[in-house]
Structures are given as structure tokens and as C-alpha cells.
Design an enzyme around this catalytic site. Sequence first.
Site, PDB file in Angstrom:
ATOM      1  N   LYS A 158       0.818  -1.213   0.000  1.00 14.06           N
ATOM      2  CA  LYS A 158       0.000   0.000   0.000  1.00 14.06           C
ATOM      3  C   LYS A 158       0.851   1.261   0.000  1.00 14.06           C
ATOM      4  CE  LYS A 158      -3.782  -0.245   2.713  1.00 14.06           C
ATOM      5  NZ  LYS A 158      -4.583  -0.450   3.966  1.00 14.06           N
ATOM      6  N   TYR A 202      -3.215  -9.243   3.771  1.00 11.59           N
ATOM      7  CA  TYR A 202      -4.435  -9.022   3.003  1.00 11.59           C
ATOM      8  C   TYR A 202      -5.530  -9.909   3.588  1.00 11.59           C
ATOM      9  CZ  TYR A 202      -7.520  -8.480  -1.045  1.00 11.59           C
ATOM     10  OH  TYR A 202      -8.575  -8.191  -1.861  1.00 11.59           O
ATOM     11  N   ARG A 291     -11.279  14.628   7.879  1.00 12.53           N
ATOM     12  CA  ARG A 291     -12.220  15.502   7.161  1.00 12.53           C
ATOM     13  C   ARG A 291     -13.611  14.917   7.264  1.00 12.53           C
ATOM     14  NH1 ARG A 291     -13.316  11.928   3.214  1.00 12.53           N
ATOM     15  NH2 ARG A 291     -11.585  10.661   2.497  1.00 12.53           N
TER      16      ARG A 291
HETATM   17  P1  ADP Z   1      -7.558   4.363   0.602  1.00 15.95           P
HETATM   18  O1  ADP Z   1      -7.022   5.431   1.480  1.00 15.95           O
HETATM   19  O2  ADP Z   1      -6.910   4.293  -0.739  1.00 15.95           O
HETATM   20  O3  ADP Z   1      -9.040   4.355   0.543  1.00 15.95           O
HETATM   21  P2  ADP Z   1      -7.586   2.264   2.655  1.00 15.95           P
HETATM   22  O4  ADP Z   1      -6.397   1.886   3.437  1.00 15.95           O
HETATM   23  O5  ADP Z   1      -8.632   3.084   3.321  1.00 15.95           O
HETATM   24  O6  ADP Z   1      -7.093   2.982   1.305  1.00 15.95           O
HETATM   25  O7  ADP Z   1      -8.272   0.953   2.068  1.00 15.95           O
HETATM   26  C1  ADP Z   1      -9.343   1.020   1.173  1.00 15.95           C
HETATM   27  C2  ADP Z   1     -10.016  -0.316   1.081  1.00 15.95           C
HETATM   28  O8  ADP Z   1      -9.099  -1.318   0.631  1.00 15.95           O
HETATM   29  C3  ADP Z   1     -10.530  -0.851   2.408  1.00 15.95           C
HETATM   30  O9  ADP Z   1     -11.807  -0.342   2.724  1.00 15.95           O
HETATM   31  C4  ADP Z   1     -10.558  -2.342   2.135  1.00 15.95           C
HETATM   32  O10 ADP Z   1     -11.684  -2.680   1.370  1.00 15.95           O
HETATM   33  C5  ADP Z   1      -9.331  -2.549   1.282  1.00 15.95           C
HETATM   34  N1  ADP Z   1      -8.176  -2.891   2.152  1.00 15.95           N
HETATM   35  C6  ADP Z   1      -7.272  -2.052   2.694  1.00 15.95           C
HETATM   36  N2  ADP Z   1      -6.368  -2.712   3.448  1.00 15.95           N
HETATM   37  C7  ADP Z   1      -6.705  -4.021   3.390  1.00 15.95           C
HETATM   38  C8  ADP Z   1      -6.153  -5.249   3.959  1.00 15.95           C
HETATM   39  N3  ADP Z   1      -5.072  -5.236   4.726  1.00 15.95           N
HETATM   40  N4  ADP Z   1      -6.787  -6.405   3.663  1.00 15.95           N
HETATM   41  C9  ADP Z   1      -7.887  -6.456   2.865  1.00 15.95           C
HETATM   42  N5  ADP Z   1      -8.425  -5.341   2.309  1.00 15.95           N
HETATM   43  C10 ADP Z   1      -7.854  -4.144   2.550  1.00 15.95           C
END
Ligand code: ADP
Length: 448
Positions: A158, A202, A291
Site C-alpha cells: 500500500k 491481506y 475531514r
Molecule cells: P484508501 O485510502 O486508498 O481508501 P484504505 O487503506 O482506506 O485505502 O483501504 C481502502 C479499502 O481497501 C478498504 O476499505 C478495504 O476494502 C481494502 N483494504 C485495505 N487494506 C486491506 C487489507 N489489509 N486487507 C484487505 N483489504 C484491505
Amino acid sequence: MFGKVLIANRGEIALRIHRACQEMGVRTVAVHSTADANAMHVRLADESVCIGPPPARDSYLNVPAILSAAAITGADAIHPGYGFLSENAEFAEIVEAHGIAFIGPSPSHIRMMGDKIEAKRTMARLGVPLVPGSDGEVTSVEEAEATARRIGFPVLIKAAAGGGGRGMKVARRVEEVGEAYRVARAEAKAAFGNDAVYMEKYLDRPRHIELQVLADTYGNVVHFGERDCSLQRRHQKLVEEAGSPALDAAARDALGARVTKALAEIGYRNAGTLEFLWQDGQFAFIEMNTRLQVEHPVTEMVCGIDLVREQVRIAAGQKLGYGQEEVRFDGHAIECRITAEDPDTFMPTPGRVHAYHAPGGLGVRVDSALYAGYSVPPHYDSLVAKLVVHGTTRPQALARLKRALDEFVIDGISTTLPLHRRIAEDPEFAAGDYTIHWLERFVARGAA
Ligand code: ADP
């Protein structure tokens, strides 16, 4: 209280903020690009200033133009809405340096949470549980592979500066780590100008559950319960609910107590949302948004509170004036994000709206800047309406949702209304039985 608030945004959220200000007796200034001269947010505001040509970088992200608009109109506060400059710490700093109130958290907290590695470190220090992952940034393929082996496959790479689901790559086997690492870095660099990445386990069947908080400048922090935002496509939310069909009051209270204590400890102020993945009865923090969120109305419907009004009051130095025990959770609310996109291919469908009829009646709220004859410009986010319903129970809210979706008419452009109608009719959705992977499969089934 402020005399005049400049709204540094467009579309439904600019209207939303205008409405709250109007009810408080605060005048509003709309800013707009040349593409938005006829937009509803411009029509309803007390004053408006054109800040540049259509591309967002020349208008809604044009800091000198926005500051000039505030100076010309004598605005004493700026509300950034969501998106655009809302999580730009430098913008918040510049606004404050000009003696204008920024309706949001302090620049240091925006910066802290904008860096997801720093955000996770902070939450870990405050005793908030995290998704297992790397210890901070991962800087080589070798390190990524070693981390993946340690936390176990599948893993997610990420972007530290991530947002909108971009810069995220899954690797299911060690052979896939190198490629995922390189692609995530490149995407992060292109989208955010920052290629730092980190890793998480994940999770295979989590729900996305987030907690809404408000904090004043006197150390009072209150939460307004959870939203379940598991219905996502490409990690972007499509449908949100308050509360979560999977959570009981005890779990919510326990999480709420931990989170409000953590935010009080760092002296957080204004509105914020902590996002968690929830699986097997465990919460794991993923990020915090500093926000107002797109999906804030479901919380408002259940708690009977105006979150924007509270944001403005807090920024004006007023106390919250109520404690956690006074926050009530009444019934259930569901929001559908209706976008100007093809409901099967999700290609954007800007263009002219010939006919527009919004549903109404008890427990139905539509936040939209659409009107008949309006042309949806191609330059911005495709969200055109949020349909929000409230019922005393989830089944009642769902019945209301189906009825309201049937009444909704947006003619002239394709929208995702047909997809929302299909979701609302689905038995699994009705049972509340879904994870973050559910909608992707549902959409694929519909296309097949
Ligand atoms: P962004 O800031 O790009 O929205 P997030 O960290 O909030 O990224 O993650 C967005 C979405 O991605 C989450 O709501 C979830 O659906 C998926 N996600 C994020 N991290 C994980 C993880 N460790 N395992 C599975 N899904 C994940």
C-alpha cells in the site's frame, strides 16, 4: 460565530455545507471553475467567485485563487469539504497564516494521518489494534519478500500517501511480491508524488467498519457510532450503512471508548473518521480521514445530528456541549452513491440531464446538486447524488430504499441507479451478509 464561510468545493458537498451555514445564519461564498458557472452550489450561495478554468489543478486546487476569493469577499473561515484540498496540511497552514479559520483539524494532525505509516505508528502507540504488517516503510523487493514471509500470504502493498484505493497491490505468492512492489510504487509516485509503500496482511473476508468522531478544542471527544462501508468496487465505497449489520452495541461502545481516549491523548480537534477492517470479531485500524466523509449522512440520520454544523461550531471555538452518554442511536440508515457512470462498465457518462425527479417522503434524504437542464461536466468526480434513507429498523430502511430508488429519475445520462436497484433487491444484501469482496463478485455476476 463566523460571519461568512468560503466553501472550497463543488457539487453536493458544497450545497451540504451551504445549507448548514444558512441555518446557522452564516453567509456563504461559493468558488467555482468556468465549467461550474451554472452549478447549483453557485446559485444558492450568497456570493460566488470564479477561481479558474475547468481542470481542478487550476481552480479547486488553486490555493492562491481561493485565498484571493476569501480576501475579496471578507470570508473569515474556509470549509474544504472532502477531496480537493481537504487533506492538504499545507493549505490548512496557509489559510490559518492569513488569519482565516480552517474548518477542520490542525495542520499537524492532517499531516500525521495523511502519512499512513505515521498514522499506524501513532495508533499503535495509543493502543489501537492494527492490521499486521511491515514495521513502517518497505524499501526493497528483498525486504518486501521477507516481510511477506513473516506476516503470511496473501499480502497487500500500500502507498503511504494513498487514497481512493490507488497504489494498492495484492501478492498471493512470493513470486508475485516483486511485481506488486514495483507496480504499487510506480502508481503511488504517479498518483501522489510519493512512492513510499508499506505492507499489510491481506484479509480475506473483512468488513470495512469506520467510526465517526468529533472533538472540540477543549479536550472533549465524542463518537457517533460506526458506519459499515463494506460494499466497495476497486476499494471505493458504493453503499454505506449505520449501524453495521454485523456489530452489536457492546462492540461499538468498546471500540468507541478506545478511540475517543486515543484522540483525546493527541489533542485532535474537529471531525475525523477512523477506518477499521473487522474480521472474526477483531478490529484492525487501517487509516484515519481528517475531514468530513462522503458517507457522513448515514450517521446524521441515526444520531439526529448535523455534523457540518458541529464542524463549524468547533472551528469557531465553541464547546461540543454534550457528552458521550447523550449521543443516541436511533434506527438504521443506508446511503447509495449514485454516479454518472455506466452501471455495467463504470465508464464516466458526463452530459446533460433532461429530466430530474428526486424521491421524497418520510425518512428519505437526497443530497445532490443536479437539476433538469444541468450538464454534468467531464472534469470532476462522477458522484451526482447520494440517496439516504432512514428507518426504525434495517428492514424498514431497506423497504424505503427500494421504494425511493424506484421513484428516482435522472434522464439524459446513464447513472448507477440500476445497479443500486439490483443491490437493494439482493437477498444476501438484505441479510446484511457481506464482506468487502462481495460487491465485486455481485457486479461480475451481473455482467456475465
Ligand atoms: P484508501 O485510502 O486508498 O481508501 P484504505 O487503506 O482506506 O485505502 O483501504 C481502502 C479499502 O481497501 C478498504 O476499505 C478495504 O476494502 C481494502 N483494504 C485495505 N487494506 C486491506 C487489507 N489489509 N486487507 C484487505 N483489504 C484491505
